[in-house]
Design a protein around this motif. Structure first.
Motif, short mmCIF file in Angstrom:
data_model
loop_
_atom_site.label_atom_id
_atom_site.label_comp_id
_atom_site.label_asym_id
_atom_site.label_seq_id
_atom_site.Cartn_x
_atom_site.Cartn_y
_atom_site.Cartn_z
N HIS A 17 -4.17 -5.93 6.56
CA HIS A 17 -4.39 -5.54 5.17
C HIS A 17 -3.14 -4.92 4.57
N ARG A 18 -3.18 -4.68 3.29
CA ARG A 18 -2.12 -3.99 2.56
C ARG A 18 -2.42 -2.48 2.53
N ILE A 19 -1.47 -1.69 2.01
CA ILE A 19 -1.75 -0.27 1.86
C ILE A 19 -2.54 0.00 0.58
N GLY A 20 -2.76 -1.04 -0.21
CA GLY A 20 -3.55 -0.90 -1.42
C GLY A 20 -3.39 -2.11 -2.31
N ILE A 21 -4.07 -2.07 -3.44
CA ILE A 21 -3.90 -3.09 -4.48
C ILE A 21 -3.76 -2.35 -5.80
N ASN A 22 -3.20 -3.04 -6.80
CA ASN A 22 -3.05 -2.37 -8.09
C ASN A 22 -4.41 -1.91 -8.60
N SER A 78 -4.00 4.65 -4.14
CA SER A 78 -3.78 6.04 -3.72
C SER A 78 -3.94 6.17 -2.21
N TRP A 79 -3.38 7.22 -1.68
CA TRP A 79 -3.52 7.52 -0.25
C TRP A 79 -4.99 7.71 0.11
N GLU A 80 -5.73 8.38 -0.76
CA GLU A 80 -7.14 8.64 -0.49
C GLU A 80 -7.94 7.34 -0.41
N GLU A 81 -7.62 6.39 -1.27
CA GLU A 81 -8.34 5.12 -1.24
C GLU A 81 -7.99 4.30 0.00
N LEU A 82 -6.74 4.40 0.44
CA LEU A 82 -6.36 3.74 1.69
C LEU A 82 -7.15 4.34 2.86
N CYS A 83 -7.23 5.65 2.89
CA CYS A 83 -7.98 6.31 3.97
C CYS A 83 -9.47 5.95 3.91
N CYS A 141 -14.09 -1.58 13.93
CA CYS A 141 -12.71 -2.08 14.05
C CYS A 141 -11.80 -0.98 14.62
N LYS A 142 -11.04 -1.35 15.65
CA LYS A 142 -10.16 -0.36 16.29
C LYS A 142 -8.69 -0.64 16.02
N THR A 143 -8.36 -1.83 15.48
CA THR A 143 -6.97 -2.23 15.28
C THR A 143 -6.74 -2.65 13.84
N PHE A 144 -5.75 -2.01 13.21
CA PHE A 144 -5.40 -2.30 11.82
C PHE A 144 -3.92 -2.69 11.76
N ILE A 145 -3.67 -3.89 11.22
CA ILE A 145 -2.30 -4.37 11.04
C ILE A 145 -1.97 -4.17 9.58
N VAL A 146 -1.02 -3.28 9.30
CA VAL A 146 -0.84 -2.76 7.95
C VAL A 146 0.47 -3.26 7.35
N HIS A 147 0.39 -4.11 6.34
CA HIS A 147 1.56 -4.51 5.55
C HIS A 147 1.86 -3.35 4.61
N ALA A 148 3.05 -2.77 4.75
CA ALA A 148 3.36 -1.49 4.11
C ALA A 148 3.70 -1.60 2.63
N ARG A 149 3.07 -2.54 1.93
CA ARG A 149 3.20 -2.69 0.48
C ARG A 149 1.80 -2.81 -0.13
N ILE A 150 1.69 -2.41 -1.40
CA ILE A 150 0.48 -2.78 -2.11
C ILE A 150 0.59 -4.25 -2.49
N ALA A 151 -0.52 -4.86 -2.86
CA ALA A 151 -0.53 -6.20 -3.44
C ALA A 151 -0.87 -6.07 -4.92
N VAL A 152 -0.07 -6.71 -5.75
CA VAL A 152 -0.34 -6.73 -7.19
C VAL A 152 -1.08 -8.03 -7.48
N LEU A 180 8.26 -1.03 -0.13
CA LEU A 180 7.74 -0.74 1.21
C LEU A 180 7.54 0.76 1.35
N LYS A 181 6.43 1.15 1.93
CA LYS A 181 6.13 2.56 2.19
C LYS A 181 5.79 2.70 3.67
N TYR A 182 6.82 2.58 4.50
CA TYR A 182 6.59 2.70 5.94
C TYR A 182 5.99 4.05 6.30
N ASP A 183 6.36 5.09 5.54
CA ASP A 183 5.87 6.43 5.87
C ASP A 183 4.35 6.51 5.75
N TRP A 184 3.75 5.69 4.88
CA TRP A 184 2.29 5.68 4.77
C TRP A 184 1.65 5.14 6.04
N VAL A 185 2.28 4.13 6.63
CA VAL A 185 1.74 3.57 7.87
C VAL A 185 1.89 4.59 9.00
#
Length: 337
Positions: A142-147, A151-156, A167-178, A193-198
């Motif tokens: 998944h992405r870290i979000g969509i337009n 927000s960080w809260e919505e990702l969480c 689900c125990k494994t999440f593969i995180v593309h460190a960008r939102i999708a527009v 890219l927001k690697y720090d979010w991952v």
């Protein structure tokens, strides 16, 4: 080969090659597995509708040498996802993955891909049904979000909802999708890219396996990411510069390299290429996936030109690849870097 046999081959997500439409085909995956025994490979995304109503055998065709190999599904209907998860096990895949990251209009209209970031309950329902239907690991990319939901809260909220479904494994593309206004290609480059979010996700949910994806190109970057996450996933770099994969086993797993030269790797493909030609596959459908093998090497341009000019000719056979290979100097017998 049964799923039990497939999963006995070591499955580690420390290094993965991303699922990419038109790129991670069986022909590329065969080359990738010659180059690395440890990289986890993914199929192109296959929609549940295509598997259920189309040519199932064709969509799920793969060579047993590709294991460990994960099947990526696109879909949102829980019953259809469960059915396709059972097919994944039946056909011997090592993992089944749900695409929640593709931003294209076509998949959005079918409630597939990144738009599902806005429907965590629907993703959770699908994941739960898949887990119930198969013994295979079920993962989400998944992405870290969509337009509109970035927000960080919505990702969480998304992570917690889907994790609660099993689900125990999440593969995180460190960008939102527009989802409106950017093409799929632009969505791979323009959102920052927001690697720090991952990294923060791994800190917040240490019990979950978090794999980082997006813009990674070098082993130096891989090692840095691996100090914060459980694994790395490379996409375009692994495709355009496939020799990178020949260093994975040594650099990330401390094991001997699978091959010691590009020539050795390509020659190892010859029986497979001939087998595909005998099946009626056009040579150009295979050679387009080996174009980058000699990237940056003396003679590499001539190698690519010979394939480009000759592989699409009627009746082209293995001799075209042999002629192209002859244009690149054979290295001394030591691992190229």
């Amino acid at each position: 080969m049964t799923s039990e046999q497939a999963t006995t081959k070591a499955l580690s997500r420390r290094f993965c090659v991303a699922p990419m439409m038109d790129w991670t085909t069986p022909h590329f995956r065969y080359l990738a597995r010659i180059l690395s025994k440890r990289a986890l490979l993914y199929t192109e995304m296959v929609t549940t509708g295509a598997l259920i109503h189309g040519d199932t055998e064709r969509f799920l065709r793969h060579d047993v040498s590709e294991y460990p190999l994960a099947l990526q599904l696109g879909g949102s209907d829980a019953n259809e996802l469960a059915h396709c998860a059972r097919l994944a096990q039946q056909f011997g895949f090592s993992e089944v993955n749900l695409n929640v990251g593709c931003p294209s209009d076509r998949v959005q209209n079918n409630m597939i891909g990144a738009c599902l970031m806005g429907h965590p309950d629907k993703v959770a329902e699908g994941v739960s049904a898949m887990i119930e239907a198969t013994d295979l690991p079920v993962t989400v990319k998944h992405r870290i979000g969509i337009n509109g939901r970035e927000s960080w809260e919505e990702l969480c909220e998304f992570i917690e909802t889907v994790a609660a479904a099993g689900c125990k494994t999440f593969i995180v593309h460190a960008r939102i999708a527009v989802l409106e206004g950017l093409s799929p290609k632009e969505n791979r480059d323009i959102p920052p890219l927001k690697y720090d979010w991952v990294y923060r996700l791994k800190q917040a949910y240490p019990h979950l396996e978090i794999i980082i994806n997006g813009g990674i190109k070098t082993f130096g970057e891989c090692h840095e990411h691996l100090t914060h996450t459980d694994g790395v996933m490379l996409g375009r770099e692994a495709y355009h510069n496939p020799w990178l994969l020949a260093e994975v086993d040594a650099a990330l797993f401390g094991e001997p390299p699978a091959v010691t030269s590009r020539h050795e790797a390509l020659r190892a493909m010859f029986p497979f290429i001939q087998q595909e030609l005998d099946r009626g596959v056009y040579l150009t459908h295979i050679t387009r996936h080996i174009m980058g093998l000699f990237l940056g090497q003396p003679g590499g341009r001539q190698f690519r030109r010979h394939l480009s000019e000759n592989a699409n000719k009627p009746g082209s056979g293995l001799e075209v690849v042999e002629q192209a290979l002859a244009k690149v100097r054979e290295p001394e017998p030591s691992l190229e870097t």
